[in-house]
Design a protein around this motif. Structure first.
Motif, PDB file in Angstrom:
ATOM      1  N   ARG A 100       0.804  -1.027  -0.129  1.00 34.49           N
ATOM      2  CA  ARG A 100       0.149  -0.063  -0.147  1.00 34.49           C
ATOM      3  C   ARG A 100       0.760   1.257  -0.067  1.00 34.49           C
ATOM      4  NH1 ARG A 100      -3.223  -3.919   2.107  1.00 34.49           N
ATOM      5  NH2 ARG A 100      -3.102  -3.017   4.997  1.00 34.49           N
ATOM      6  N   THR A 118       2.484   1.756  -3.525  1.00 34.37           N
ATOM      7  CA  THR A 118       1.124   1.972  -4.754  1.00 34.37           C
ATOM      8  C   THR A 118       1.165   3.815  -3.797  1.00 34.37           C
ATOM      9  OG1 THR A 118       0.224   0.247  -4.466  1.00 34.37           O
ATOM     10  CG2 THR A 118      -1.574   1.983  -5.369  1.00 34.37           C
ATOM     11  N   ARG A 168       3.131  -2.918  -8.912  1.00 32.75           N
ATOM     12  CA  ARG A 168       2.288  -2.385  -8.223  1.00 32.75           C
ATOM     13  C   ARG A 168       2.625  -0.494  -8.580  1.00 32.75           C
ATOM     14  NH1 ARG A 168      -1.170  -4.622  -4.025  1.00 32.75           N
ATOM     15  NH2 ARG A 168      -0.836  -6.574  -4.120  1.00 32.75           N
ATOM     16  N   ALA A 169       3.786  -0.486  -8.349  1.00 31.71           N
ATOM     17  CA  ALA A 169       4.288   0.862  -8.560  1.00 31.71           C
ATOM     18  C   ALA A 169       3.888   1.637 -10.316  1.00 31.71           C
ATOM     19  CB  ALA A 169       6.277   0.558  -8.172  1.00 31.71           C
ATOM     20  N   ALA A 205       0.596   1.880 -10.769  1.00 27.31           N
ATOM     21  CA  ALA A 205       0.531   3.608  -9.879  1.00 27.31           C
ATOM     22  C   ALA A 205       0.353   4.262 -11.059  1.00 27.31           C
ATOM     23  CB  ALA A 205       0.787   3.489  -8.328  1.00 27.31           C
TER      24      ALA A 205
END
Length: 152
Positions: free
Chosen positions: A19, A22, A79-80, A83
């Motif tokens: 999280r 992100t 994930r990065a 995002a």
């Protein structure tokens, strides 16, 4: 507010650290910053490495050296990128999380370190210090503590 050029975010492969990744990825996308995903690990002592190699055979590489950290970093990179981050670097470094994050921030002249709040409100965190608390005290740059856990 200063524009961030280099952002460091710590991950250990946990859901709460993802999280934070992100959030850091979205911030890197918004500012055009380079995002450095960092994962600290402790090298396995030779005796334990040998025992793992005997027990795991061909799969021993999965638990030795920096391989678990590199696996966490690859998952964090996905994930990065999702995002919105476009310039993502990976850093698996031996040592404690706080030491690694602060050292990388100094070495890369980072403007911001992003960490999750895990441990911040726990009894152990209050008695022994938590990663977010210790990073905020030791870092020479801005620190963003992302709300990644309920704090209970």
């Amino acid at each position: 507010m200063t524009a961030y050029r280099t952002i460091i975010v710590g991950t250990d492969g946990s859901a709460s650290s993802f999280r934070a990744v992100t959030a850091a990825g979205a911030l890197a996308a918004a500012t055009g910053a380079t995002l450095v995903l960092a994962c600290a690990y402790h090298p396995m002592p030779e005796r334990e490495r040998a025992a793992a190699a005997d027990a795991l055979g061909d799969l021993a590489y999965k638990v030795t050296g920096s391989t678990p950290a590199e696996d966490a970093l690859r998952a964090a990179k996905d994930r990065a990128l999702a995002a919105g981050a476009t310039d993502v670097e990976l850093a698996a470094e031996p040592g404690d999380a706080v030491d690694v994050l602060v050292k990388l921030a100094d070495e890369r002249s980072a403007d911001l370190i992003v960490v999750g709040n895990r441990g911040l409100n726990s009894l152990a965190g209050r008695l022994l210090g938590s990663v977010p608390s210790n990073v905020s005290h030791r870092a020479e740059c801005d620190v963003l503590i992302v709300h990644t856990t309920s704090g209970r």
